[in-house]
Design a protein around this motif. Structure first.
Motif, mmCIF file in Angstrom:
data_model
loop_
_atom_site.group_PDB
_atom_site.id
_atom_site.type_symbol
_atom_site.label_atom_id
_atom_site.label_comp_id
_atom_site.label_asym_id
_atom_site.label_seq_id
_atom_site.Cartn_x
_atom_site.Cartn_y
_atom_site.Cartn_z
ATOM 1 N N VAL A 125 14.154 -170.979 12.772
ATOM 2 C CA VAL A 125 13.035 -169.934 12.172
ATOM 3 C C VAL A 125 13.817 -168.610 12.007
ATOM 4 O O VAL A 125 14.545 -168.148 12.965
ATOM 5 C CB VAL A 125 11.995 -169.970 13.338
ATOM 6 N N THR A 126 13.305 -167.974 10.912
ATOM 7 C CA THR A 126 13.894 -166.538 10.595
ATOM 8 C C THR A 126 12.728 -165.555 10.975
ATOM 9 O O THR A 126 11.710 -165.485 10.588
ATOM 10 C CB THR A 126 14.322 -166.666 8.974
ATOM 11 N N VAL A 127 13.259 -164.750 11.644
ATOM 12 C CA VAL A 127 12.334 -163.444 12.065
ATOM 13 C C VAL A 127 12.708 -162.343 11.341
ATOM 14 O O VAL A 127 14.091 -161.864 11.526
ATOM 15 C CB VAL A 127 12.226 -163.263 13.687
ATOM 16 N N SER A 128 12.056 -161.569 10.677
ATOM 17 C CA SER A 128 12.493 -160.271 10.023
ATOM 18 C C SER A 128 11.944 -159.187 10.616
ATOM 19 O O SER A 128 10.772 -158.974 11.205
ATOM 20 C CB SER A 128 11.641 -160.123 8.628
ATOM 21 N N VAL A 129 12.795 -158.251 11.222
ATOM 22 C CA VAL A 129 12.443 -157.206 12.079
ATOM 23 C C VAL A 129 12.702 -155.694 11.110
ATOM 24 O O VAL A 129 13.814 -155.513 10.620
ATOM 25 C CB VAL A 129 13.453 -157.144 13.348
ATOM 26 N N LYS A 130 11.688 -154.932 11.119
ATOM 27 C CA LYS A 130 11.565 -153.760 10.412
ATOM 28 C C LYS A 130 11.818 -152.598 11.266
ATOM 29 O O LYS A 130 11.431 -152.587 12.541
ATOM 30 C CB LYS A 130 10.382 -153.561 9.682
ATOM 31 N N LYS A 131 12.421 -151.289 10.793
ATOM 32 C CA LYS A 131 12.596 -150.244 11.418
ATOM 33 C C LYS A 131 11.456 -149.725 12.008
ATOM 34 O O LYS A 131 10.506 -149.538 11.023
ATOM 35 C CB LYS A 131 13.271 -149.333 10.757
ATOM 36 N N ARG A 132 11.032 -149.349 13.215
ATOM 37 C CA ARG A 132 9.831 -148.709 13.594
ATOM 38 C C ARG A 132 9.915 -147.274 13.317
ATOM 39 O O ARG A 132 10.666 -146.620 13.529
ATOM 40 C CB ARG A 132 9.555 -148.978 15.079
ATOM 41 N N GLU A 133 9.101 -146.879 12.293
ATOM 42 C CA GLU A 133 9.042 -145.486 11.793
ATOM 43 C C GLU A 133 8.363 -144.729 13.050
ATOM 44 O O GLU A 133 7.503 -144.961 13.600
ATOM 45 C CB GLU A 133 8.149 -145.267 10.807
#
Length: 167
Positions: free
Chosen positions: A122-130
């Motif tokens: 499973v691929t999880v994409s983590v975005k920068k928390r602004e």
């Protein structure tokens, strides 16, 4: 005997003949895991968020007595957690949940291994928390109030002047 394998020597006896036979009972090996499946409650998150993973496994046959299985979770090929699951007599599958907190922006490949059987990835994409937007700058005002009379009687009129200025 449940949970045991029997090994008996095959013999043929003639009428009136007797022979001593040895019966060996050995504990049956636990059923092997045939399939492991991984799912995630979220696949797009922000830094600092947790993702809950569900690991489900199928066994080749029902267990004959309570059996413990180890499930391991891997993130980008790095071992990050273990969970031990008791499977009770008569069951031929199990599932468990494991959580992981993602602290850095990026894409992560997650899989589980149970009894040397690897799950899907499973691929999880983590975005920068602004950072939250700063509050608007405070505005300061002056309020000036003036009246044309300092005393009035019932029925008389007075003028009230209010002036508001931004500083």
């Amino acid at each position: 005997y449940p949970g045991y394998e029997k090994y008996v020597e095959d013999i043929t006896l003639e009428p009136g003949e007797s022979k001593q036979v040895t019966v060996v009972l050995r504990k049956s090996p636990p059923p092997k895991i045939t399939e492991v499946t991984l799912s995630a409650d979220k696949t797009e998150v922000y830094e600092g968020d947790y993702v809950r993973f569900r690991v489900s496994a199928k066994l080749e046959r029902p267990v004959e007595s309570t059996t413990k299985y180890k499930v391991s979770l891997y993130v980008n090929d790095k071992h990050v957690a273990d969970r031990y699951v008791d499977v009770y007599r008569g069951f031929n599958s199990f599932s468990t949940t494991m959580s992981y907190r993602f602290t850095t922006e990026g894409n992560y490949n997650i899989y589980a291994i149970a009894d040397n059987v690897k799950s899907n990835t499973v691929t999880v994409s983590v975005k920068k928390r602004e950072a939250p937007s700063p509050p608007p700058p405070e505005e300061t005002y002056t309020v000036a109030v003036s009246v044309d009379k300092t005393e009035i009687n019932v029925g008389e009129k007075a003028s009230l002047n209010i002036e508001i200025r931004r500083i």
